[in-house]
Design a protein around this motif. Structure first.
Motif: not given
Length: 256
Positions: A211-237
């Motif tokens: 999802e691109h809606n960051i407000d939705l993601i922050m309200r809904l998620s237990h964990a978030v994986l962030v990709l940039d150019a195919g790589k995982a650059i962050a993974d956490g709450t």
């Protein structure tokens, strides 16, 4: 959460020509949780779902679902294991009503074969009534019952996306992968979707949400994986990811 992961992705990678679309990505999904995947356009999010669900063959890595290796399985075999997905563009069947489209997701529960369907045997009729009832329950749950008898192709794009969510749920998944479910929804509809997805998770279905809606993601998620150019650059709450400098530079800063 210390439970055995429901989904485990290990070192998944895929190149297209000289482009590394997904680069050794690993993550897990815990039971009864919401795992979100975010990143800029072209980060590899949808390709990652395609690799997990067999629509694209990985160059490297493995995928396990409920402790079972599923790498290499054809996509049509995954619903019977309890894994369903939706797509960036709603893939509803034109010419069928909303109810009929939702019913399609539940056919894995039926035993009737083509011959009995043609003969309209009692088992077929019972199973069809069960599918109708299940579809109508889901349409009420998503507040879509007013559209039940309309041709799905005639509905606004945002409503079509919700119908596709209902179809995914009708398959009784243990894990539902959602690709941009809030696309085309206004703020009120997005808030309602958030409430629905929370209820789905509370009911025992885990979710992976792109999802691109960051407000939705922050309200809904237990964990978030962030990709940039195919790589995982962050993974956490959600809170940790939102404060991550690499994420702010690559993605969140561009949204401010």
């Amino acid at each position: 959460m210390n439970e055995t992961p429901l989904l485990s992705v290990h070192g998944l990678g895929r190149s297209f020509g000289g482009l590394r679309a997904v680069d050794e990505v690993s993550f897990t999904v815990s039971p009864n949780s919401v795992r979100s995947i975010i990143g800029p356009n072209g980060a590899g999010k949808t390709t990652l779902l395609d690799l997990i669900t067999g629509f694209t063959k990985p160059d490297s890595g493995t995928v396990e679902f409920a402790g079972r290796p599923i790498s290499g399985l054809a996509p049509h075999k995954l619903p019977s294991l309890g894994l369903m997905r939706t797509f960036q563009s709603a893939r509803l069947v034109p010419g069928l009503t909303v109810r009929e489209n939702v019913m399609l997701g539940g056919y894995r529960f039926t035993r009737a074969r083509l011959l009995s369907e043609g003969l309209r045997l009692p088992r077929t009729r019972r199973e069809e009534r069960s599918l109708v009832a299940r579809a109508d329950d889901l349409l009420r749950f998503l507040e879509l019952e007013r559209f039940a008898d309309q041709d799905a192709a005639d509905l606004p794009a945002g409503v079509q996306r919700l119908v596709e969510v209902a179809r995914g749920l009708s398959g009784g998944p243990r894990l539902l992968l959602l690709d941009e479910p809030a696309a085309g929804l206004d703020d009120t509809e997005t808030n309602e979707l958030c409430d629905v997805l929370r209820a789905v998770c509370a009911g025992g279905i885990s979710l992976v949400v792109i999802e691109h809606n960051i407000d939705l993601i922050m309200r809904l998620s237990h964990a978030v994986l962030v990709l940039d150019a195919g790589k995982a650059i962050a993974d956490g709450t959600p809170a940790a990811v939102r404060e991550n400098p690499a994420v702010i530079e690559a993605y969140l800063g561009a949204k401010a």
